[in-house]
Design an enzyme around this catalytic site. Structure first.
Site, PDB file in Angstrom:
ATOM      1  N   LEU A 120     -60.496 -29.989 -39.658  1.00 26.79           N
ATOM      2  CA  LEU A 120     -60.803 -30.014 -41.182  1.00 26.79           C
ATOM      3  C   LEU A 120     -60.726 -28.518 -41.644  1.00 26.79           C
ATOM      4  O   LEU A 120     -61.329 -27.909 -42.398  1.00 26.79           O
ATOM      5  CB  LEU A 120     -61.771 -30.660 -41.631  1.00 26.79           C
ATOM      6  CG  LEU A 120     -61.840 -32.216 -41.677  1.00 26.79           C
ATOM      7  CD1 LEU A 120     -62.956 -32.921 -42.171  1.00 26.79           C
ATOM      8  CD2 LEU A 120     -60.426 -32.614 -42.634  1.00 26.79           C
ATOM      9  N   CYS A 146     -46.905 -28.096 -29.618  1.00 25.93           N
ATOM     10  CA  CYS A 146     -47.090 -29.650 -29.569  1.00 25.93           C
ATOM     11  C   CYS A 146     -47.114 -30.313 -31.001  1.00 25.93           C
ATOM     12  O   CYS A 146     -46.125 -31.140 -31.288  1.00 25.93           O
ATOM     13  CB  CYS A 146     -48.427 -29.811 -28.935  1.00 25.93           C
ATOM     14  SG  CYS A 146     -48.287 -29.747 -27.088  1.00 25.93           S
TER      15      CYS A 146
HETATM   16  C1  UDX Z   1     -52.609 -29.991 -29.385  1.00 26.24           C
HETATM   17  C2  UDX Z   1     -53.719 -31.527 -29.126  1.00 26.24           C
HETATM   18  O1  UDX Z   1     -54.655 -31.123 -29.693  1.00 26.24           O
HETATM   19  C3  UDX Z   1     -53.710 -31.809 -27.874  1.00 26.24           C
HETATM   20  O2  UDX Z   1     -54.566 -33.030 -27.821  1.00 26.24           O
HETATM   21  C4  UDX Z   1     -52.352 -32.064 -27.087  1.00 26.24           C
HETATM   22  O3  UDX Z   1     -52.560 -32.488 -25.817  1.00 26.24           O
HETATM   23  C5  UDX Z   1     -51.676 -30.947 -27.276  1.00 26.24           C
HETATM   24  O4  UDX Z   1     -51.401 -30.592 -28.725  1.00 26.24           O
HETATM   25  P1  UDX Z   1     -52.631 -27.654 -29.171  1.00 26.24           P
HETATM   26  O5  UDX Z   1     -51.329 -27.440 -29.388  1.00 26.24           O
HETATM   27  O6  UDX Z   1     -53.455 -26.808 -27.765  1.00 26.24           O
HETATM   28  O7  UDX Z   1     -53.049 -29.148 -28.766  1.00 26.24           O
HETATM   29  O8  UDX Z   1     -53.566 -26.988 -30.195  1.00 26.24           O
HETATM   30  P2  UDX Z   1     -54.547 -27.721 -31.212  1.00 26.24           P
HETATM   31  O9  UDX Z   1     -56.121 -27.376 -30.723  1.00 26.24           O
HETATM   32  O10 UDX Z   1     -54.599 -29.074 -31.498  1.00 26.24           O
HETATM   33  O11 UDX Z   1     -54.311 -26.906 -32.591  1.00 26.24           O
HETATM   34  C6  UDX Z   1     -52.964 -26.981 -33.229  1.00 26.24           C
HETATM   35  C7  UDX Z   1     -52.849 -26.213 -34.308  1.00 26.24           C
HETATM   36  O12 UDX Z   1     -53.542 -26.555 -35.539  1.00 26.24           O
HETATM   37  C8  UDX Z   1     -53.378 -24.468 -34.181  1.00 26.24           C
HETATM   38  O13 UDX Z   1     -52.385 -23.780 -34.543  1.00 26.24           O
HETATM   39  C9  UDX Z   1     -54.702 -24.457 -34.951  1.00 26.24           C
HETATM   40  O14 UDX Z   1     -54.818 -23.191 -35.258  1.00 26.24           O
HETATM   41  C10 UDX Z   1     -54.470 -25.730 -36.021  1.00 26.24           C
HETATM   42  N1  UDX Z   1     -55.763 -26.054 -36.689  1.00 26.24           N
HETATM   43  C11 UDX Z   1     -56.328 -26.721 -35.684  1.00 26.24           C
HETATM   44  C12 UDX Z   1     -55.792 -25.901 -37.982  1.00 26.24           C
HETATM   45  O15 UDX Z   1     -55.180 -25.130 -38.660  1.00 26.24           O
HETATM   46  N2  UDX Z   1     -57.034 -26.421 -38.264  1.00 26.24           N
HETATM   47  C13 UDX Z   1     -57.922 -27.107 -37.691  1.00 26.24           C
HETATM   48  O16 UDX Z   1     -59.031 -27.735 -38.328  1.00 26.24           O
HETATM   49  C14 UDX Z   1     -57.467 -27.391 -36.342  1.00 26.24           C
END
Ligand code: UDX
Length: 438
Positions: A250, A260
């Site tokens: 959030l 991903c």
């Molecule tokens: C994701 C999934 O979380 C993981 O379970 C899957 O196996 C692979 O894809 P990842 O791509 O490593 O993992 O990143 P993640 O931590 O999910 O963050 C994704 C993006 O969302 C990042 O750019 C992060 O900065 C952003 N994000 C995350 C937000 O903008 N707000 C948040 O609250 C959480």
């Protein structure tokens, strides 16, 4: 037991090292000979906290080897994990050509029963395609099965996530396959969801799309907060205290990037449409995410009036902290949008600069700096694009003294409003009230 992991990217390498640390004897296979040579020499090629030490330790213990030969991988183990890339095609669907190529090579080398396990994120029913491909290219009479065991590793925390999963999903076609995978994961005591391969494949896409929905939802709320002088941080905190919602994912800001979430949302939309379903809920999440960069540009324009020929520091190029991965990097997207507006950019990242340079070359208008201060020196504004700890801990008085005009647009809501005010910065966070130039 013996395990083969095919594809040694972010997922495959962490998986291979993790299985080895669990005591299995692992052979990692990759078609990239240069990469295999580096892995054999104990260089993990990617930056992932804790990975390099574990790689070297497992190689030292003789439990982890690497090769370019899929046939050697097939000979090595009864169970083969496929961890190759499944990037997007122009229409958003997953490109499964690497998967198919690997499966055909496995088929050609099969000499007896093997369990072929998809770990890469794939569309539902891929296991049926893998099964059919094996049948088409394998000698008659040879037994094999196909299972789905999706990964949930977050980059930057992948080693931790490997050893502390919330759950393990095993999509298996038979008791035999379930028993084999059960043996692989025997050391884990988390919930194990044992189901069929189609369900397992959907679980992975459903999870990543839900995470994307959550992020886009809070970013939409952030847009409303900006128009109403409310504070999205407090909104998210209060929402997260509701146990049905939970506090994770959030964080409002520049939105989701990486290899991903953006790709998996696209692929899931495509899968829904292929099956006659309207997934416009996810299309909206994607649209909200795409306008995050424009939101940052608007803030810069409101602060600087004209962007042409301005020097803008972009702090953070990795798509999130603790990784060197720049796939789907919001920092690079901001830099490109600034260049399109006629500005010059000064780019800094503690781990991802080398990979970023492969996508955005240095030029007269694009400078990469080794230090945050080099990027800020003489800058008209700075954009925080990745939540690196170094940025959270910045000496703000020095920031104000170093920049030409002390304007900070915080795409990750990292800085403390009071500290920013005390340092005399003009500050524009996301979904929270700005601090005006004193
Ligand atoms: C994701 C999934 O979380 C993981 O379970 C899957 O196996 C692979 O894809 P990842 O791509 O490593 O993992 O990143 P993640 O931590 O999910 O963050 C994704 C993006 O969302 C990042 O750019 C992060 O900065 C952003 N994000 C995350 C937000 O903008 N707000 C948040 O609250 C959480």
């Amino acid at each position: 037991m013996e395990i083969t992991v095919i594809g040694t990217g972010y997922v495959g390498l962490v998986t291979a090292v993790g299985f080895a640390e669990l005591g299995h004897r692992v052979l990692g296979v990759d078609r990239d000979a240069a990469k295999v040579r580096r892995l054999q020499a104990g260089d993990p090629v990617i930056y992932e906290p804790g990975l390099a030490e574990k790689l070297v330790a497992q190689q030292g213990a003789g439990r982890l080897h690497f090769t370019t030969e899929i046939a050697a991988g097939v000979r090595h183990a009864p169970i083969l994990f496929i961890c190759v890339g499944t990037p997007s095609l122009p229409d958003g669907s997953a490109d499964l050509s690497q998967m198919e190529a690997v499966v055909r090579q496995i088929a050609a080398a099969l000499d007896g029963y093997r369990l072929v396990v998809e770990k890469s994120t794939v569309p539902v029913r891929t296991s049926s395609w893998v099964h059919r491909t094996l049948r088409l290219y394998t000698r008659p009479g040879i037994e094999f099965e196909v299972a789905s065991n999706p990964e949930f590793l977050r980059e930057g925390r992948a080693v931790h996530d490997f050893f502390h999963p919330d759950r393990i999903v095993l999509g298996v076609p038979s008791q035999r396959a379930g028993d084999l995978l059960g043996e692989v994961y025997a050391p884990f005591h988390c919930p194990k969801v044992i189901t069929d391969p189609n369900t397992a494949e959907i679980i992975k896409h459903a999870c990543n799309s839900f995470l994307a929905l959550k992020i886009s939802y809070i970013n939409l709320i952030a847009e409303l907060c900006e128009r109403t002088q409310a504070d999205v941080h407090t909104v998210a905190q209060a929402m997260g205290l509701d146990q049905r919602i939970g506090p994770e994912f959030l964080e409002a800001g520049l939105g989701y990037g990486g290899a991903c979430l953006p790709k998996d949302v696209q692929a899931f939309i495509h899968i829904g449409e292929e099956h006659g379903l309207d997934f416009s809920l996810l299309k909206e999440a994607d649209a909200i995410n795409r306008r995050r960069v424009d939101g940052i540009l608007q803030k810069l324009k409101r602060a600087l009036w004209i962007l042409e020929d301005k020097e803008i520091a972009v702090l953070g190029l990795a798509f999130k902290a603790n990784t060197d991965d720049v796939r789907g990097s919001q920092g690079l997207a901001v830099a490109r949008a600034l260049l399109d507006s006629g500005a010059r950019v000064r780019l800094w990242d503690p781990h991802a600069a080398a990979r970023a340079q492969e996508l955005l070359s240095p030029s007269e208008r694009v400078a990469y700096t080794d230090s945050i201060w080099g990027a800020l020196e003489g800058a008209h504004a700075a954009v925080i694009a990745t939540p690196w700890e170094e940025l959270r801990a910045l000496d703000l008085a020095r920031v104000a003294a170093t920049m030409l005009t002390p304007i900070v647009v915080d795409g990750r809501n990292l800085l403390d409003t009071e500290a920013v005010r005390a340092a005399g910065l003009e500050y524009h966070p996301v979904g929270r009230p700005s601090v005006a130039f004193a």
